[in-house]
Write a protein that holds these residues in place. Sequence first.
Motif, PDB file in Angstrom:
ATOM      1  N   ASP A 113      -4.224   8.673   2.135  1.00 45.98           N
ATOM      2  CA  ASP A 113      -5.958   8.902   2.524  1.00 45.98           C
ATOM      3  C   ASP A 113      -5.387   7.858   4.163  1.00 45.98           C
ATOM      4  OD1 ASP A 113      -7.790   8.329  -0.093  1.00 45.98           O
ATOM      5  OD2 ASP A 113      -6.470  10.398   0.094  1.00 45.98           O
ATOM      6  N   SER A 114      -5.029   6.966   4.050  1.00 46.84           N
ATOM      7  CA  SER A 114      -5.144   6.523   5.402  1.00 46.84           C
ATOM      8  C   SER A 114      -4.769   6.524   6.965  1.00 46.84           C
ATOM      9  CB  SER A 114      -4.923   4.418   5.428  1.00 46.84           C
ATOM     10  OG  SER A 114      -3.545   4.337   4.655  1.00 46.84           O
ATOM     11  N   GLU A 136       1.044  -1.083   0.009  1.00 50.58           N
ATOM     12  CA  GLU A 136      -0.167   0.413  -0.340  1.00 50.58           C
ATOM     13  C   GLU A 136       0.701   1.459   0.007  1.00 50.58           C
ATOM     14  OE1 GLU A 136      -2.918   2.000   3.456  1.00 50.58           O
ATOM     15  OE2 GLU A 136      -1.811   0.771   3.968  1.00 50.58           O
ATOM     16  N   GLU A 173      -3.978  -0.760  12.872  1.00 52.93           N
ATOM     17  CA  GLU A 173      -3.897  -1.332  10.843  1.00 52.93           C
ATOM     18  C   GLU A 173      -2.652  -0.744  10.644  1.00 52.93           C
ATOM     19  OE1 GLU A 173      -6.000   0.270  13.374  1.00 52.93           O
ATOM     20  OE2 GLU A 173      -7.720   1.740  12.349  1.00 52.93           O
ATOM     21  N   ASP A 174      -1.816   0.173  11.612  1.00 54.88           N
ATOM     22  CA  ASP A 174      -0.566   0.940  10.950  1.00 54.88           C
ATOM     23  C   ASP A 174       0.640  -0.004  11.314  1.00 54.88           C
ATOM     24  OD1 ASP A 174      -1.220   3.462  12.589  1.00 54.88           O
ATOM     25  OD2 ASP A 174      -1.759   3.433  10.147  1.00 54.88           O
TER      26      ASP A 174
END
Length: 115
Positions: free
Chosen positions: A61-62, A46, A88-89
């Motif tokens: 965006d995240s 990503e 989630e990182d």
Amino acid sequence: QVQLVESGGGLVQAGGSLRLSCAASRSLFSINAINWYRQAPGKQREFVARITSFDGTNLGDSVKGRFTISRDNAKNTIYLQMDNLKPEDTAVYYCRGEIGDDVYWGRGTQVTVSS
């Protein structure tokens, strides 16, 4: 060619911060852009952040509002400041350099965020 070496990963609690470094083997002015990508287990790589030789930046965006990308030309190093980290990182973070049509990757550094 360029060699890219990432460092600064580790284990951190949710809400904490880390600063990753990407050290390049040549002047940053000779590299069109350096990007940070990440890959979590079982997921595709990503896009996270990008900085160009003209200091243009953009973020995925995240991570907008939490991560910042910057450069130290004297040290040939790109930094990724990561604040307010979330579970989630968690991923392996990779540095990618672009020189003309060629792309170069570092070996990555592990970031683990515990809840």
